[in-house]
Scaffold this active site. Structure first.
Site, short mmCIF file in Angstrom:
data_model
loop_
_atom_site.label_atom_id
_atom_site.label_comp_id
_atom_site.label_asym_id
_atom_site.label_seq_id
_atom_site.Cartn_x
_atom_site.Cartn_y
_atom_site.Cartn_z
N GLU A 33 0.85 -1.20 0.00
CA GLU A 33 0.00 0.00 0.00
C GLU A 33 0.89 1.24 0.00
OE1 GLU A 33 -3.05 -0.13 -1.20
OE2 GLU A 33 -3.71 -1.43 0.43
N HIS A 34 0.49 2.22 -0.79
CA HIS A 34 1.26 3.47 -0.96
C HIS A 34 2.69 3.18 -1.45
CE1 HIS A 34 -1.74 6.24 0.64
NE2 HIS A 34 -2.10 5.24 1.40
N THR A 35 2.86 2.05 -2.10
CA THR A 35 4.16 1.74 -2.69
C THR A 35 4.18 2.08 -4.17
OG1 THR A 35 3.32 -0.50 -2.88
CG2 THR A 35 4.91 -0.11 -1.13
N ASP A 36 3.00 2.22 -4.80
CA ASP A 36 3.00 2.40 -6.26
C ASP A 36 3.71 3.69 -6.68
OD1 ASP A 36 0.81 3.96 -5.41
OD2 ASP A 36 -0.58 3.18 -6.94
N SER A 124 -11.59 1.57 -5.40
CA SER A 124 -11.26 2.20 -6.69
C SER A 124 -12.43 2.31 -7.66
CB SER A 124 -10.13 1.46 -7.39
OG SER A 124 -9.01 1.53 -6.61
N SER A 125 -13.52 2.85 -7.18
CA SER A 125 -14.64 3.10 -8.08
C SER A 125 -14.22 4.11 -9.16
CB SER A 125 -15.85 3.62 -7.31
OG SER A 125 -15.46 4.68 -6.47
N SER A 126 -13.35 5.07 -8.82
CA SER A 126 -12.96 6.06 -9.84
C SER A 126 -12.12 5.43 -10.93
CB SER A 126 -12.18 7.23 -9.25
OG SER A 126 -12.10 7.20 -7.88
N ASP A 172 -4.42 1.29 -9.25
CA ASP A 172 -5.85 1.07 -9.41
C ASP A 172 -6.25 0.91 -10.87
OD1 ASP A 172 -5.57 1.60 -6.77
OD2 ASP A 172 -6.68 3.48 -6.77
C1 GLA Z 1 -5.13 4.91 -3.89
C2 GLA Z 1 -4.35 5.35 -5.12
C3 GLA Z 1 -3.33 4.28 -5.53
C4 GLA Z 1 -2.49 3.82 -4.36
C5 GLA Z 1 -3.35 3.51 -3.15
C6 GLA Z 1 -2.54 3.21 -1.91
O1 GLA Z 1 -5.96 3.84 -4.17
O2 GLA Z 1 -5.21 5.61 -6.19
O3 GLA Z 1 -2.53 4.76 -6.58
O4 GLA Z 1 -1.50 4.78 -4.05
O5 GLA Z 1 -4.24 4.57 -2.83
O6 GLA Z 1 -1.82 2.04 -2.07
#
Ligand code: GLA
Length: 387
Positions: A33-36, A124-126, A172
């Site tokens: 998470e928050h690694t992308d 991630s609905s968006s 996402d």
């Molecule tokens: C949201 C962002 C992603 C990712 C996550 C955390 O979903 O859209 O790009 O950074 O948070 O992992």
């Protein structure tokens, strides 16, 4: 969302020929998470819930769009430099413009869309909405081969950056476009290499518990978290002019220690989470290879702790759900997605499932007077044309 209903509404709003139907899913993420946006690894999979749209070119330069879920309508000229105001239409507008920039000659179209990914749940609905239109508009307007799936992913991400104000990574949109039924995907966000990973945790289920605390990432502290990471990466780069430090992916624990005097304590805390999460993703890969789901679960709890204490993207309700999971003996549990609300993702032994779900719903409702929603995870397919 039911395809036949969608077509009925389309025929009612926009009489004449029926359009084509497209679908694109939301996602889960096992770990990473928050690694992308830090150039690290993520482990997402598409879900069976998503967005569906009927789209039909209308031979004009106007877009006419109706959102069933919000009962809202908007129209705008394809070349309008400002575009519509309502967020749900800005996604459609932004994607169309991003496709145009990538060489797809998008013209006017009529569309009706709806979805069953809960909004603001961290699923991630968006991205589902962006990917649905990236796929559909490319299919309808591209000449020749059209753009690649990666370009669809990047068009969705650019839409978030430029038209919504969320500086998100690529996880996402990637999961929504590339998803495959029954498979998680391990993506290296730096090189963009990825592999499909069969996910059959025999004896376990993945279940989401939606706290129903709405998360809104645009203009949120999400962008601040990203900035903190960039600050630390820049400090590490200054320390090592001889090597390239693009993101925290290129930073080590020693680097972090070395810059702790020059960066703010807050930035260091954020980077501590990110470096820890890099190690956890690798530990989970190894554990999955040997089928050790207890270890996967242990790492999920550690991720939750890091997201809550160091990255500070949790909230009281999500921490409470995590505590309940622990109390019930659930194998792994953590916040999923960007945070600030939304769901926990839980890896639960089959025999514990009923007791956990019952206890989570009852205890949460008693404390917060809101019924959390239970969502069983089924890994589904990515963006596609249905009809
Ligand atoms: C949201 C962002 C992603 C990712 C996550 C955390 O979903 O859209 O790009 O950074 O948070 O992992």
């Amino acid at each position: 969302m039911n395809k036949e209903n969608l077509k009925k509404v389309f025929a009612d709003k926009f009489p004449g020929e029926m359009g084509h139907v497209y679908a694109s899913p939301g996602r889960i993420n096992l770990i990473g998470e928050h690694t992308d946006y830090n150039g690290g690894f993520v482990f997402p999979g598409a879900v069976t819930q998503g967005i569906m749209a009927v789209i039909r070119p209308n031979g004009t330069d106007k877009v006419r769009a109706y959102s069933i879920d919000l009962n809202d309508y908007a129209e705008w000229a394809v070349s309008d430099p400002a575009g519509p105001e309502a967020t749900c239409f800005r996604f459609v507008y932004g994607v169309a413009r991003e496709l145009t920039e990538r060489g797809v000659q998008v013209k006017g179209f009529d569309t009706v869309f709806a979805g069953d990914v809960p909004l603001g749940a961290g699923m991630s609905s968006s991205a589902a909405l962006e990917s649905c239109f990236a796929y559909g508009l490319n299919d309808l307007f591209a000449q020749g081969e059209g753009i690649s799936k990666w370009d669809m992913v990047l068009a969705g991400q650019a839409t978030e950056h430029k038209y919504i104000g969320c500086n998100c990574g690529i996880m996402d949109q990637f999961a929504s476009v590339f998803g495959k039924a029954g498979k998680l995907m391990r993506l290296d966000c730096n090189s963009r290499e990825f592999e499909y990973f069969p996910f059959e945790p025999k004896g376990y289920k993945l279940v989401l518990v939606n706290s129903c605390v709405k998360h809104e990432l645009a203009g949120s502290p999400y962008n601040d978290r990203r900035r903190s990471c960039e600050n630390v990466a820049a400090a590490v780069q200054a320390l090592h002019p001889d090597k390239e430090v693009k993101t925290l992916r290129d930073a080590t624990w020693e680097d972090l220690k070395a810059v702790s005097g020059t960066c703010s304590a807050e930035d260091i805390k954020r980077a501590t989470f990110v470096l820890g999460e890099k190690d956890r993703v690798l530990a989970v890969c190894e554990a999955l290879n040997r089928g050790d789901y207890e270890e996967v679960g242990r790492q999920m709890y550690l991720t939750h702790q890091g997201l809550s204490k160091d990255y500070e993207v949790s909230c009281e309700e999500l921490d409470y759900l995590n505590d309940i999971a622990k109390e019930c003996g659930v194998t792994g549990s953590r916040i999923m997605g960007g945070g600030f609300g939304g769901c926990t993702i839980n890896l639960v032994k089959d025999e514990l499932y009923d007791a956990f779900v019952k206890r989570a719903v009852e205890a949460f409702q008693a404390k917060y007077h809101v019924e959390p929603k239970i969502i069983d995870v089924v890994i589904g397919d990515g963006s596609r044309r249905i009809e």
